[in-house]
Design an enzyme around this catalytic site. Structure first.
Site, mmCIF file in Angstrom:
data_model
loop_
_atom_site.group_PDB
_atom_site.id
_atom_site.type_symbol
_atom_site.label_atom_id
_atom_site.label_comp_id
_atom_site.label_asym_id
_atom_site.label_seq_id
_atom_site.Cartn_x
_atom_site.Cartn_y
_atom_site.Cartn_z
ATOM 1 C CG ASP A 11 56.896 63.036 -51.444
ATOM 2 O OD1 ASP A 11 56.465 64.549 -50.907
ATOM 3 O OD2 ASP A 11 55.649 62.150 -50.951
ATOM 4 C CB SER A 12 57.693 64.632 -47.341
ATOM 5 O OG SER A 12 56.121 64.661 -47.992
ATOM 6 C CE1 TYR A 43 60.748 66.474 -45.293
ATOM 7 C CE2 TYR A 43 60.922 67.069 -47.328
ATOM 8 C CZ TYR A 43 61.606 66.399 -45.927
ATOM 9 O OH TYR A 43 62.610 65.704 -46.482
ATOM 10 C CB CYS A 74 58.061 67.271 -52.036
ATOM 11 S SG CYS A 74 56.871 67.732 -50.496
ATOM 12 C CD GLU A 155 50.023 60.968 -46.311
ATOM 13 O OE1 GLU A 155 50.189 61.290 -44.690
ATOM 14 O OE2 GLU A 155 51.145 61.387 -47.029
ATOM 15 C CB CYS A 187 50.200 69.234 -53.134
ATOM 16 S SG CYS A 187 50.126 67.834 -51.506
ATOM 17 C CB THR A 188 52.927 64.940 -55.226
ATOM 18 O OG1 THR A 188 54.202 65.126 -53.653
ATOM 19 C CG2 THR A 188 53.993 66.099 -55.770
ATOM 20 C CG HIS A 189 49.676 63.817 -50.569
ATOM 21 N ND1 HIS A 189 51.170 64.054 -50.479
ATOM 22 C CD2 HIS A 189 49.490 62.443 -49.516
ATOM 23 C CE1 HIS A 189 52.209 63.285 -50.015
ATOM 24 N NE2 HIS A 189 50.611 62.645 -49.454
HETATM 25 N N1 DGL Z 1 53.972 65.436 -50.978
HETATM 26 C C1 DGL Z 1 53.960 66.687 -50.859
HETATM 27 C C2 DGL Z 1 54.076 67.815 -51.337
HETATM 28 O O1 DGL Z 1 54.284 68.144 -52.960
HETATM 29 C C3 DGL Z 1 52.792 67.521 -49.260
HETATM 30 C C4 DGL Z 1 52.914 66.455 -48.142
HETATM 31 C C5 DGL Z 1 53.898 66.535 -46.840
HETATM 32 O O2 DGL Z 1 53.039 68.010 -46.278
HETATM 33 O O3 DGL Z 1 54.953 66.389 -46.587
HETATM 34 O O4 DGL Z 1 53.700 69.290 -50.857
#
Ligand code: DGL
Length: 273
Positions: A11-12, A43, A74, A155, A187-189
């Site tokens: 992931d990023s 990212y 991600c 975050e 988004c994985t967050h």
């Molecule tokens: N985890 C990233 C996603 O699923 C988002 C975080 C980022 O922008 O790097 O898109």
């Protein structure tokens, strides 16, 4: 490939740990090598070319580390680089992303529904979900909304307060999302705020299914590993959590995403990029 090789997940940053957690839950014998590209995060507002370059190099690192699977945890990287990573990896490992399992699910359950998506600018602007959903030919009315404040908010550990509820409300009350039947957390967050998103909808008297890909991805991975007899039959050695840039605050917030704090180890930048 053999069953004792680790599963590589990247992931990023640390958000992909929500996917790693779901994988560990359903496949406890597997060992994972997690890579968070914290040096290049986020990212979500990078160009496609930059995300592709980072993703291919991370895939090469995970292949060098002997991974049998490369899982792109991600959405931003999945939308920009999945095809390229697959072409790069070839038959050396199995490649998975966090978008296709949700699309497969919509093939079965999406017909005639209005489906919303929230995600980063990169994921929304890529149009990847829209293209894949259109190809399903299931009469799905699809709308996507970029929600860039949500990643930094999560975050910062701000997701159980009035201010975070206000931000969530501001985004989810956007006209484009009116009358949706389901919302994809693109988004994985976002699984971290699934409960808050659910309570926004129920508070507004709306019945909306909240689609969290992490569990679907883990199930897809499990069935592929078992189908190819590549699942670990006995407990493999411990997991590794690598980052391209280390700070104590990254380590601290792993607790939010993984449920426990994990030790992050910085890999020397030359080893990957
Ligand atoms: N985890 C990233 C996603 O699923 C988002 C975080 C980022 O922008 O790097 O898109």
């Amino acid at each position: 490939m053999n069953s004792n090789q680790p599963i590589g997940i990247f992931d990023s940053g640390v958000g992909g740990l929500t996917v790693a957690k779901a994988v560990k839950k359903i496949l406890p014998n597997e060992s994972i090598i997690y890579f968070g590209d914290t040096a290049h995060l986020p990212y979500g507002d990078k160009s496609v070319a930059a995300i592709q370059a980072y993703s291919v190099r991370i895939a090469a690192y995970l292949l060098n580390r002997g991974c049998k699977v490369i899982l792109i945890a991600c959405n931003s990287a999945s939308s920009a680089a999945y095809d390229l990573v697959r072409a790069f990896v070839g038959k050396k490992a199995m490649v998975f992303d966090v978008i296709n399992p949700t699309i497969d699910d919509l093939r079965e359950n999406g017909s005639g529904r209005k489906i919303g998506l929230i995600g980063t600018q990169q994921t929304v602007n890529s149009g990847v979900y829209a293209k894949k959903i259109k190809r399903l030919n299931r009469n799905i009315n699809f709308v996507a909304l970029a929600t860039p404040l949500l990643v930094p908010m999560i975050e910062e550990g701000i997701f159980e307060e009035q201010i975070s509820m206000d931000i969530i409300k501001k985004y989810l009350s956007d006209k484009s999302l009116d009358h949706i039947n389901a919302l994809i957390l693109g988004c994985t967050h976002y699984p971290i705020i699934k409960k808050q998103i659910g309570s926004y909808f129920s508070g507004a008297g709306k019945e909306v299914e909240v689609i969290d890909a992490a569990e679907k991805v883990a199930k897809t991975l499990k069935s592929h590993l078992e189908h190819h007899l590549l699942h670990a039959k006995v407990k493999c050695k411990g997991d590794e959590f690598k980052v391209s840039d280390y700070t104590a605050s990254f380590e601290k917030i792993t607790r939010i995403f993984f449920g426990e704090e994990v030790n992050l180890e910085r890999v020397s930048i030359g080893e990957v990029f």
